[in-house]
Design a protein around this motif. Sequence first.
Motif, PDB file in Angstrom:
ATOM      1  N   SER A  72       0.937  -1.117  -0.123  1.00 58.21           N
ATOM      2  CA  SER A  72       0.072  -0.184  -0.088  1.00 58.21           C
ATOM      3  C   SER A  72       0.691   1.295  -0.054  1.00 58.21           C
ATOM      4  CB  SER A  72      -0.730   0.085   1.302  1.00 58.21           C
ATOM      5  OG  SER A  72      -1.713  -1.038   1.359  1.00 58.21           O
ATOM      6  N   GLU A  73       1.946   1.116   0.689  1.00 62.39           N
ATOM      7  CA  GLU A  73       2.795   2.176   0.827  1.00 62.39           C
ATOM      8  C   GLU A  73       3.492   2.648  -0.502  1.00 62.39           C
ATOM      9  OE1 GLU A  73       5.651   2.145   4.100  1.00 62.39           O
ATOM     10  OE2 GLU A  73       6.891   3.366   2.604  1.00 62.39           O
ATOM     11  N   LEU A  74       3.821   1.547  -1.020  1.00 67.58           N
ATOM     12  CA  LEU A  74       4.467   1.569  -2.523  1.00 67.58           C
ATOM     13  C   LEU A  74       3.621   2.226  -3.481  1.00 67.58           C
ATOM     14  CD1 LEU A  74       7.183   0.536  -3.597  1.00 67.58           C
ATOM     15  CD2 LEU A  74       6.073  -1.514  -4.182  1.00 67.58           C
ATOM     16  N   ARG A  75       2.122   1.822  -3.331  1.00 67.75           N
ATOM     17  CA  ARG A  75       1.289   2.429  -4.249  1.00 67.75           C
ATOM     18  C   ARG A  75       1.089   3.914  -4.179  1.00 67.75           C
ATOM     19  NH1 ARG A  75      -2.385  -2.313  -3.811  1.00 67.75           N
ATOM     20  NH2 ARG A  75      -2.229  -3.249  -6.149  1.00 67.75           N
ATOM     21  N   ALA A  76       1.129   4.243  -2.780  1.00 65.54           N
ATOM     22  CA  ALA A  76       0.923   5.717  -2.574  1.00 65.54           C
ATOM     23  C   ALA A  76       2.156   6.537  -2.979  1.00 65.54           C
ATOM     24  CB  ALA A  76       0.838   5.870  -0.938  1.00 65.54           C
ATOM     25  N   ALA A  88      10.569   5.339 -15.032  1.00 67.90           N
ATOM     26  CA  ALA A  88      11.477   4.065 -15.096  1.00 67.90           C
ATOM     27  C   ALA A  88      12.284   3.966 -13.780  1.00 67.90           C
ATOM     28  CB  ALA A  88      11.720   3.725 -16.571  1.00 67.90           C
ATOM     29  N   GLU A  89      13.091   5.114 -13.762  1.00 70.75           N
ATOM     30  CA  GLU A  89      14.021   4.891 -12.910  1.00 70.75           C
ATOM     31  C   GLU A  89      13.736   5.143 -11.471  1.00 70.75           C
ATOM     32  OE1 GLU A  89      18.143   6.576 -13.679  1.00 70.75           O
ATOM     33  OE2 GLU A  89      18.737   6.653 -11.442  1.00 70.75           O
ATOM     34  N   PRO A  90      12.816   5.961 -11.004  1.00 71.80           N
ATOM     35  CA  PRO A  90      12.300   5.977  -9.440  1.00 71.80           C
ATOM     36  C   PRO A  90      11.378   4.661  -9.342  1.00 71.80           C
ATOM     37  CG  PRO A  90      11.263   8.041 -10.777  1.00 71.80           C
ATOM     38  CD  PRO A  90      12.380   7.371 -11.679  1.00 71.80           C
ATOM     39  N   VAL A  91      10.989   4.108 -10.244  1.00 69.70           N
ATOM     40  CA  VAL A  91      10.005   2.979  -9.991  1.00 69.70           C
ATOM     41  C   VAL A  91      11.031   1.646  -9.871  1.00 69.70           C
ATOM     42  CG1 VAL A  91       8.369   1.285 -11.240  1.00 69.70           C
ATOM     43  CG2 VAL A  91       7.722   3.563 -11.259  1.00 69.70           C
ATOM     44  N   ALA A 135       2.620  -8.551  -5.098  1.00 72.75           N
ATOM     45  CA  ALA A 135       3.703  -7.913  -5.273  1.00 72.75           C
ATOM     46  C   ALA A 135       3.950  -7.839  -6.989  1.00 72.75           C
ATOM     47  CB  ALA A 135       5.180  -8.531  -5.069  1.00 72.75           C
ATOM     48  N   HIS A 136       3.532  -9.034  -7.739  1.00 70.77           N
ATOM     49  CA  HIS A 136       3.827  -8.689  -9.177  1.00 70.77           C
ATOM     50  C   HIS A 136       2.628  -7.812  -9.662  1.00 70.77           C
ATOM     51  CE1 HIS A 136       4.402 -10.392 -13.147  1.00 70.77           C
ATOM     52  NE2 HIS A 136       2.984 -10.121 -13.339  1.00 70.77           N
ATOM     53  N   ARG A 137       1.350  -7.878  -9.030  1.00 68.78           N
ATOM     54  CA  ARG A 137       0.416  -6.658  -9.601  1.00 68.78           C
ATOM     55  C   ARG A 137       0.825  -5.527  -9.421  1.00 68.78           C
ATOM     56  NH1 ARG A 137      -4.147  -9.859  -8.574  1.00 68.78           N
ATOM     57  NH2 ARG A 137      -3.609  -9.871  -6.342  1.00 68.78           N
ATOM     58  N   VAL A 138       1.412  -5.073  -8.354  1.00 69.95           N
ATOM     59  CA  VAL A 138       1.914  -3.847  -7.980  1.00 69.95           C
ATOM     60  C   VAL A 138       2.915  -3.246  -8.984  1.00 69.95           C
ATOM     61  CG1 VAL A 138       3.316  -3.838  -6.038  1.00 69.95           C
ATOM     62  CG2 VAL A 138       1.807  -2.067  -6.035  1.00 69.95           C
TER      63      VAL A 138
END
Lengths: 203, 203
Positions: A72-76, A88-91, A135-138
């Motif tokens: 959730s934190e990652l999504r936010a 691409a780089e920040p992700v 994890a794959h979905r996100v």
Amino acid sequence: MRQPQQERSRTTRRRLVDAAVECLAERGWNGTTVAVIAERAGVSRGAAQHHFPTREDLVAAAVEYLGEEQISELRARAAALPDGPSRAEPVAEMLLDLYTGPMFRAALHLWVAASTDENLRAVLVPLEARVGREAHRVAVELLGADEARPGVRETVQATLDLARGLGLANLLTDDTRRRRQITRQWARILEPAVATRTVRESA
Amino acid sequence: MRQPQQERSRTTRRRLVDAAVECLAERGWNGTTVAVIAERAGVSRGAAQHHFPTREDLVAAAVEYLGEEQISELRARAAALPDGPSRAEPVAEMLLDLYTGPMFRAALHLWVAASTDENLRAVLVPLEARVGREAHRVAVELLGADEARPGVRETVQATLDLARGLGLANLLTDDTRRRRQITRQWARILEPAVATRTVRESA
């Protein structure tokens, strides 16, 4: 009266789960008992066992709950990023840092213990599959990856497997500097392979 | 008389080392003592301690020795492959399978134990660096990678980190099928990134 009791129950579970992760990361599976976790959480052993009958239940709940929270934190954090290839780089950095904290350390103790412990393995295998799918979905979401294109699904999978390998490399020493260089190169590899959806949107 | 004694000594060390890896992979670090290893190797405890004073020394020697052996085997298998870009897929398969056997399982038990055990950590950290450098060297050789080109060094590093992540994914369940699909995609990613030296040679 119902709401406050549910609230208290949630707080207790949360305390146990946090204590379980800390305990695993610091002492490993052998040093992690319900009694030790309950004490660290400031909860009676009876209350701990009411919520989680066995230590297998408790640590599995801990890994699952905190894994979901991390996602959730990652999504936010990802929602705040710009669209397009500059993404691409920040992700890549977010994803490749995913398994470098105490959560992964705790999960690793469990995985390794489960490789010689049938009961623990039975609890962890379905959990590993569920957490892995999430994890794959996100990762697909964050990268704006189009899995209909050949090879893209496997590139996203490789990204997460690479992230776990980097988590392992960070276990005994601080591997941040080397990981940053790999991340920059990884972002270049990811760009043509997966960023088409966001590229198309921003074109 | 000197040669046969050296020979016996080598045989004893080799037996201890094999027994240590088997023991680690099956029982983990806590179940791996010098006494258990010596018994499995059919060597007296005194003789075992003559060769390896502590269990840390013994398991470190085991991981190092068998790691080197695995790398020699890899080199021999790779020598039989054709040059040029068709090399990318079989080499990717060899490298990404590198950490899916009992050797990695044994090493993983050690790494995880070392994360909560200072003595073991002190033995393993320099060993991990040495074995890691050797694995990197052989990967560069096998891929025919030109590390003078920007990004190539990091792509080779990512290949080995990915391999360790795939080793982890293979710990509790047989992940071969998924790994094969990732390997095919990985070979496609590797081709332009690293195979220039062999491409140039075969052009």
